[in-house]
Design an enzyme around this catalytic site. Structure first.
Site, PDB file in Angstrom:
ATOM      1  N   ARG A  62       5.087   8.122   0.398  1.00 63.79           N
ATOM      2  CA  ARG A  62       5.048   7.414  -0.876  1.00 63.79           C
ATOM      3  C   ARG A  62       6.376   6.714  -1.186  1.00 63.79           C
ATOM      4  NH1 ARG A  62       0.381   8.173  -3.096  1.00 63.79           N
ATOM      5  NH2 ARG A  62      -0.801  10.111  -2.815  1.00 63.79           N
ATOM      6  N   SER A  63       6.256   5.613  -1.938  1.00 67.95           N
ATOM      7  CA  SER A  63       7.411   4.843  -2.423  1.00 67.95           C
ATOM      8  C   SER A  63       8.293   4.332  -1.291  1.00 67.95           C
ATOM      9  CB  SER A  63       8.249   5.695  -3.391  1.00 67.95           C
ATOM     10  OG  SER A  63       7.453   6.144  -4.469  1.00 67.95           O
ATOM     11  N   ARG A  64       7.696   4.099  -0.135  1.00 70.39           N
ATOM     12  CA  ARG A  64       8.404   3.563   1.035  1.00 70.39           C
ATOM     13  C   ARG A  64       9.507   4.507   1.546  1.00 70.39           C
ATOM     14  NH1 ARG A  64       4.487   1.231   1.030  1.00 70.39           N
ATOM     15  NH2 ARG A  64       4.053  -0.972   1.318  1.00 70.39           N
ATOM     16  N   PHE A  65       9.427   5.794   1.168  1.00 72.00           N
ATOM     17  CA  PHE A  65      10.397   6.769   1.637  1.00 72.00           C
ATOM     18  C   PHE A  65       9.798   7.465   2.859  1.00 72.00           C
ATOM     19  CE2 PHE A  65      13.965   9.690   0.223  1.00 72.00           C
ATOM     20  CZ  PHE A  65      14.901   8.669   0.186  1.00 72.00           C
TER      21      PHE A  65
ATOM     22  N   LEU B 257       0.857  -1.175   0.000  1.00 74.83           N
ATOM     23  CA  LEU B 257       0.000   0.000   0.000  1.00 74.83           C
ATOM     24  C   LEU B 257       0.893   1.225   0.000  1.00 74.83           C
ATOM     25  CD1 LEU B 257      -2.792   1.346   0.337  1.00 74.83           C
ATOM     26  CD2 LEU B 257      -2.477   1.142   2.804  1.00 74.83           C
TER      27      LEU B 257
END
Length: 403
Positions: free
Chosen positions: A379-382, A200
């Site tokens: 977002r983007s696991r950052f 997610l």
């Protein structure tokens, strides 16, 4: 003719059908709410009542809000941008009423929600018949209005591209990926779901060093208050991880009962597995995960028992049945059957004379924090991670960690 035994939901390639399916689920929850209203006077907050209350709470605290957002942020604005002539005139009259109805139903829900929370935990049986009747009537009329006016207009006016845009927006709101291409979908069905592909993408908020308060407990209080206002389901639920003398960790979910400058407090049986492990190693880690806000808080530190006075105060604030259960259960110990548990409870109830006393093996633990990390999904696991570490002089050091 064959009839499917499974109540399948339409996919997001049919967004108007998905919204109608949501209405059908709302109607089922409204019926559960009415059934509960009739059930309580005869049976009280029994297991069936608690399960019904939990089901209604879960739906209207989460899925119903997503449905309202589908309409307010996507469906209605798209219709407003597309409609002309008579359709535009209908929307001009109808949209303000729909938005006002959403606000009114939210207000009605807050009244019912506080009562359902107590029923779900077995601490009360009060449920306002007038509030339920108003809530059911408002929602029923609202859904009929949308199904008779809004849905047919959308089906008539929206192009296939607009339907796709609406469906994808609804998917994104629920954290779902767009539908796979036919070949990929076939492969997924054939091979099963790959857990590694379940993800997610977060993006509700950010967290900067300047956003956090100077003391981690103050920052926790700020986030906890925001979780409560956002109606996070069981925002007070936390994982407690402990390690015994054998070095093997275990974890479980408990409910926080208090937090202040001294630490984070919960109550339990001192002779339980976690109690035995804390006696061997008085350190633990807590974890709160608030999915709706895409946040988690990790808290580590040493654990101490609360005073007898504090344990008494909380024990005697609990419902009598919960007091009896705490006495009757030898938590974490083997027992032959549920029937044996019920017999233990009955024996304790009979011996208590209606006034159970807190047993010495039951009381509170307080985790005194030494490290507290606030995690905000990005977002983007950052992700954003801000950690507080207790210093030797009692001050707190605050720094950012890489995701």
């Amino acid at each position: 003719m064959s009839t499917s035994l499974i109540d399948t939901a339409p996919d997001f390639g049919q967004p108007i059908a998905v919204l109608k399916h949501c209405h059908d689920r709302i109607r089922k929850q409204l019926q559960t709410l009415q059934n509960l209203l009739a059930h309580l006077p005869q049976h009280g907050a029994d297991e069936q009542a608690r399960q019904a209350a939990q089901a209604v709470l879960k739906y209207f605290s989460n899925a119903a809000h997503l449905h309202h957002e589908d309409e307010e942020q996507n469906l209605l604005p798209m219709l407003d941008a597309t409609a002309r002539g008579e359709d535009a005139a209908v929307l001009h009259d109808l949209v303000p009423r729909i938005l006002a109805q959403h606000q009114q139903m939210d207000a009605d829900w807050h009244i019912i929600k506080s009562q359902l929370n107590k029923i779900a935990t077995g601490t009360d049986t009060a449920l306002s018949a007038s509030a339920v009747a108003q809530f059911v009537a408002d929602y029923t009329a609202h859904m009929e209005q949308e199904e008779q006016k809004i849905a047919p207009m959308a089906k008539r006016l929206f192009s296939p591209a607009q339907m796709q845009e609406l469906g994808e927006a609804m998917q994104a709101r629920r954290g779902l990926a767009p539908a796979a291409a036919p070949q990929a979908a076939a492969k997924a069905v054939a091979a099963g779901v790959d857990i590694a592909d379940l993800r997610l993408d977060y993006g509700r908020a950010s967290l900067d060093e300047t956003d956090t308060l100077d003391h981690p407990v103050d920052q926790f209080a700020k986030w906890f208050d925001e979780a409560m206002k956002a109606e996070v389901l069981e925002a007070n639920a936390m994982s407690v991880a402990t390690v015994g003398a054998d070095g093997k960790p275990t974890s479980r979910i408990v409910l926080i009962k208090q937090y202040d400058a001294r630490g984070f407090t919960w109550y339990t049986n001192y002779e339980s597995q976690k109690g035995r492990q804390l006696a061997q190693n008085p350190h633990a880690a807590l974890l709160f995960f608030w999915r709706e806000l895409e946040r988690q808080v990790r808290i580590e530190g040493r654990v101490e028992k609360t005073s007898a006075e504090e344990s008494d105060k909380y024990f005697y604030s609990r419902p009598v049945k919960s007091q009896l259960a705490a006495i009757a259960s030898q938590q974490s110990e083997h027992i032959d059957s549920r029937n044996a548990m019920e017999q233990n409870y009955a024996a304790v109830e009979a011996a208590s004379g209606g006034q159970p006393q807190r047993p010495p093996h039951w009381g509170g633990y307080r985790l005194v924090p030494e490290r507290v990390e606030f995690w905000q999904g990005r977002r983007s696991r950052f992700h954003d991670r801000i950690v507080f570490t207790l210093q030797a002089d009692g001050s707190w050091k605050k720094e950012r960690l890489q995701p």
